[in-house]
Design a protein around this motif. Structure first.
Motif, PDB file in Angstrom:
ATOM      1  N   ALA A 102       0.847  -1.196   0.000  1.00  0.00           N
ATOM      2  CA  ALA A 102       0.000   0.000   0.000  1.00  0.00           C
ATOM      3  C   ALA A 102       0.883   1.247   0.000  1.00  0.00           C
ATOM      4  O   ALA A 102       1.997   1.227   0.506  1.00  0.00           O
ATOM      5  N   LEU A 146      -8.720  -1.310   3.206  1.00  0.00           N
ATOM      6  CA  LEU A 146      -8.038  -0.856   1.994  1.00  0.00           C
ATOM      7  C   LEU A 146      -8.477   0.554   1.617  1.00  0.00           C
ATOM      8  O   LEU A 146      -7.651   1.370   1.192  1.00  0.00           O
ATOM      9  N   ILE A 150      -6.089   3.810   1.197  1.00  0.00           N
ATOM     10  CA  ILE A 150      -6.095   4.653  -0.005  1.00  0.00           C
ATOM     11  C   ILE A 150      -6.395   6.106   0.351  1.00  0.00           C
ATOM     12  O   ILE A 150      -5.761   7.025  -0.176  1.00  0.00           O
ATOM     13  N   ALA A 155      -3.826   6.725  -4.011  1.00  0.00           N
ATOM     14  CA  ALA A 155      -3.844   5.628  -4.978  1.00  0.00           C
ATOM     15  C   ALA A 155      -2.642   5.788  -5.904  1.00  0.00           C
ATOM     16  O   ALA A 155      -2.312   6.902  -6.314  1.00  0.00           O
ATOM     17  N   TYR A 156      -2.005   4.679  -6.217  1.00  0.00           N
ATOM     18  CA  TYR A 156      -0.785   4.688  -7.019  1.00  0.00           C
ATOM     19  C   TYR A 156      -0.905   3.656  -8.135  1.00  0.00           C
ATOM     20  O   TYR A 156      -1.876   2.905  -8.193  1.00  0.00           O
ATOM     21  N   THR A 159      -1.650   0.222  -6.792  1.00  0.00           N
ATOM     22  CA  THR A 159      -2.768   0.050  -5.860  1.00  0.00           C
ATOM     23  C   THR A 159      -3.705  -1.068  -6.294  1.00  0.00           C
ATOM     24  O   THR A 159      -4.088  -1.916  -5.468  1.00  0.00           O
ATOM     25  N   GLN A 160      -4.084  -1.097  -7.546  1.00  0.00           N
ATOM     26  CA  GLN A 160      -5.003  -2.140  -8.015  1.00  0.00           C
ATOM     27  C   GLN A 160      -4.395  -3.529  -7.805  1.00  0.00           C
ATOM     28  O   GLN A 160      -5.076  -4.459  -7.353  1.00  0.00           O
ATOM     29  N   HIS A 162      -2.170  -4.411  -5.561  1.00  0.00           N
ATOM     30  CA  HIS A 162      -2.164  -4.701  -4.131  1.00  0.00           C
ATOM     31  C   HIS A 162      -3.555  -5.108  -3.646  1.00  0.00           C
ATOM     32  O   HIS A 162      -3.697  -6.059  -2.874  1.00  0.00           O
ATOM     33  N   VAL A 163      -4.578  -4.412  -4.095  1.00  0.00           N
ATOM     34  CA  VAL A 163      -5.954  -4.721  -3.689  1.00  0.00           C
ATOM     35  C   VAL A 163      -6.332  -6.135  -4.139  1.00  0.00           C
ATOM     36  O   VAL A 163      -6.873  -6.926  -3.364  1.00  0.00           O
TER      37      VAL A 163
END
Length: 192
Positions: A102, A146, A150, A155-156, A159-160, A162-163
């Protein structure tokens, strides 16, 4: 050297009021208690799981911005076994991937990068990864936690990724338990 949950708790409580926020201490207590519950349900050493949960963020008592390395080095300097030191390194990174975290891409610290890439995560480390993604000062759904991360960190590009991997980790433990992990935490309904 073995670290007990009592000693880990003493370290946490000894840090109260000495950093910019005690939120990490309350979070660590929650992670330890949640890990204890999951490990117990899986017939694992719940005392070890609780201790690792308590100690995973101990580096924040030294250097908030580089708590992963600070915690590892701190516990090493005290002579604790690798089991305890390693949790400080691996708790923020899923799948042996320094980018599966994250808050964006971490700075390059060669030792940490190589360790994460080559270390075989234990079941206890995976439990702490999961609990770190479920706990603030209370146990939450992964969704809520999560979103919290964020909102606080942004959001980086990663991020997607990691989620998605966080959800896979939860499913892994659902499968191991044979039921929805959230059933262990009825209090989650009060934290929605």
């Amino acid at each position: 050297m073995i670290l007990t949950s009592e000693k880990a708790l003493e370290m946490l409580e000894g840090a109260r009021g000495k950093t910019k926020s005690d939120g990490w201490i309350n979070h660590s207590l929650c992670v330890g208690k949640a890990a204890e519950k999951i490990a117990s349900a899986l017939n694992m050493d719940f005392e070890l799981a609780k201790t690792l949960g308590y100690i995973h963020d101990i580096g924040k008592s030294i250097d908030f911005s580089n708590h992963v390395m600070s915690g590892y080095n701190f516990l090493k300097s005290l002579g604790y076994d690798d089991t305890y030191c390693n949790i400080c390194l691996v708790h923020s990174y899923l799948n042996n991937d320094i980018y599966c975290t994250a808050g964006g891409f971490p700075s390059n610290i060669p030792f940490r990068t190589n360790f994460i890439k080559n270390h075989k995560y234990t079941e206890y480390e995976k439990i702490i990864n999961l609990c770190d993604l479920m706990c603030t000062s209370v146990v939450n759904t992964i969704d809520k936690r999560l979103i919290d991360l964020i909102i606080r960190r942004g959001a980086y590009d990663n991020t997607q990724y990691h989620v998605k991997e966080a959800y896979k980790l939860k499913k892994y433990f659902d499968y191991k338990l044979g039921y929805n992990l959230y059933d262990l935490f009825p209090e989650i309904k009060n934290n929605l």
